[in-house]
Design an enzyme around this catalytic site. Sequence first.
Site, short mmCIF file in Angstrom:
data_model
loop_
_atom_site.label_atom_id
_atom_site.label_comp_id
_atom_site.label_asym_id
_atom_site.label_seq_id
_atom_site.Cartn_x
_atom_site.Cartn_y
_atom_site.Cartn_z
N SER A 300 0.83 -1.21 0.00
CA SER A 300 0.00 0.00 0.00
C SER A 300 0.86 1.25 0.00
O SER A 300 2.01 1.24 0.42
CB SER A 300 -0.92 0.01 1.22
OG SER A 300 -1.74 -1.13 1.23
N PRO A 501 10.68 -13.78 19.62
CA PRO A 501 9.29 -13.88 19.16
C PRO A 501 9.15 -14.15 17.66
O PRO A 501 8.04 -14.42 17.20
CB PRO A 501 8.70 -12.51 19.52
CG PRO A 501 9.88 -11.60 19.62
CD PRO A 501 11.00 -12.44 20.13
#
Length: 840
Positions: A300, A501
Amino acid sequence: MASKVSRAVHLVCSATVALAVLLLLGAGYGPVPALGKALVPGGGVWASASADTTVRSENLTLPDLDKPVKVSFTAEGYASVEAQTDHDLFLAQGYLTARLRFTQLDLQRRLGQGRLSELVGAAGLKSDKFELSLGLLRTARARWAATPPSSGAGQALTAYASGVNSWMSHLEKTGQWPTIYGLTGVRPRAWTPTDTLVVQGVLTQQMNFNTIPLDYDLLQRSLGPKLTKDWFPLQAPTPQRPYDTGPYPNLPPAPLTVHNANAADPAGTSASSARHTVSPTPAGEDVALPDTVRQLDFNSNAWAANGPRVAGGGAMLAGDPHLQTTLPSYWFQISLRSPGYQVAGGSIPGVPGVLVGHNEHISWSLTNAQTVATLYYREKLSSGRPDSYYWNGAWRPMRKAHYTIPVRGGSTVGLTTDLTVHGPMMTVLGQRVSVDWMGDFAHNDLDALLSANRAHDFTSFREALRGWKAPALNFVYADDKGHIGTLLVGDVPQTPKGSQPWLPLSGTGDEDVIGTTPYQALPHVYDPPSHLVASTNQRPAGSDYPYFLGTSMNFDPGYRQSVIEKFHTDRGALRPEDYTALQNDVTDELAVRLVPALLAALDGTELTGQQRAARGLLATWNHSMDANSPAASVWWTFLDSYLHEVFQPWWDAKKVPASKDRWILDLDRLPTPLREMLQHWTLDDPDNAAFTPPNAAHRDAGQVMRTAFRAAVAELSHKLGARPSAWAWAKLHTRQIPSITGAPGLGYGPYADGGNPWTVNAAGGRLNSSYGPSFRLVVRWTGPGASESLAIYPGGQSDTPATPWYDNLVPLWREKKYLPLPPPHGRADPTAIWSLRAGE
């Protein structure tokens, strides 16, 4: 003339598809029963096929309206709603959207609720099992339960549902259901506020849910930790062009104050959902990610400029969120006016308000932040405790969620999902894990959006979005006082120091989420000295940002950002037509950087006449992926060959399991981190060990580039003929706008076109692309409360193929033409008006 031809084609195709399905469903086949009543003349499919769907001026009664409402339409179908109360505004928005997009509304909620199989049969089971396991429906119910009825969101959701149900009551009375319901005999349920929250969750999932930690784990198992770290680094070595360059505050993580709707009670109590289970899914069954989750490619753009960069001063904004282009579109263009709202732009069918657009003082668009949002936990399990998991020093019972999935033409299928404190247990990419996703929390994002619709300056806009949690988004802003800004909003989870993570985490409690990045520390910028802000899915902050945002798998390399910045530097004060030109720009910045190195590598080498001609095309090329450019074909085919020449030997030798996740691990998709590393090595480290295949003679970048170039020329010669001058990019590259039903005759294209996944006018995916600019918007502020705005999207306002408004905007979008966005005050010259009044 073209639109009439297109409409006739769609009418014929829809009739052909309907006839084929009628022949099958009328008599029944195998497990598919005859539909009987659906085929009775005068009802069912016949009524829907003969229904007049043309929009014309009407006087209508809606039972729950308080006061009269006017809905007006432009000739192209753009809709404006004027109401005397906010309640009536959202009721009318719901009615209007349902009347023009009912099939889309129902399919979207069925997708999120795990009820596609009820309509489409066994083909929907893969999707239904995934969605029920992940829990969009559980989350939506928890969000609605936590929404005060008197809040802005509570009132808007209730009113919107009432509007949708007013149209459903009409369908029930007349029997003029859309064709898919006439064919199957399935009748949709009444719309509820929970359905809107499910639809919102579907978009959140498609923008925000990913499997990156599991992909890293697969890479580490095959390539090993070192090569994985070197080739898929946390922070890419190439320039990232962040919009917030710091300095950054370093504050403690903000606590998660809302419970994960899809996690078990931390206290370890066990509960079951109300539905009875039949033949539950085995614990190890792989709940595969459906294409609706895996296919989206986000590139985008949104930018804004002010001061000397804008002709006449003031501020100007451009936005074009890139999603899959479909018929009907993700977007429904609308203008809304009531005592509390004066807003125009792109709405999401099924959701009140406007997601991108402007009100009387501010304008905004958005890009996907692409920050970390999905964490995976490996729970400690025991064969002796099949319904328990170990967490925080004790064995805990899993909560059970039971579902029955109705399957049209088949037997009911049961599903049981185990829930831990981290989230649902699922087998994804062959790994049994629990899923902790930021989209699973019972936040009130709709209140934040509606508050942003009413904001009047940057401070109120930023404060309104404090409550927006998922998906994480970059909002780009411009206002009528000449101010501009960009800000990241949404939850970005943080885990304890020392945890990783980007890989599956331990489920025993030591690596649980400790909070999210504090709102005041999220990247943002306001009125920078450059007079330009831009967001293109790039990493929004520099390498010294103190919070984990994601890895090189998450973010765009910044190629489009470079083109946008250069465009503003090279030109003087800009006007709206300059921004529409930039939105359609197909300059390939990666080619700008790498083609000179390729030409240098080819200097002094022996080339055939055909190879010299291909090199000559590149030497005089402007790096634009124009449809008629043969150099664009040479470049693209070379890049694909170059990447495969470097990495395929490693993939083969190390047995990288690309088939487990082709969207990220398959070299045919030119994975973003590998493109970045290839750029870096070619320009800064041409003797990198990656250029030498395992157990092979030494090679450097130049040698590999020459091999890849010769292979590219041979491939193009085989595909497109012997003359390089005839190798137009459009002979390889097309775009397509598929129907959401999957029926080929109801889509648009494929058609030859330019662009590629990282040009400003992006064409994401493969050579036949269905991903790109889904809603183009340009807003120029000319003074206090005064703006001019343009918009276009590749679709139409209706989801009925036989109507004039099904795909009438596609030719304009293809021809780079924009239409004025009707202002909220409704002064556009209407072609039809609905006068809505209260009544039975």
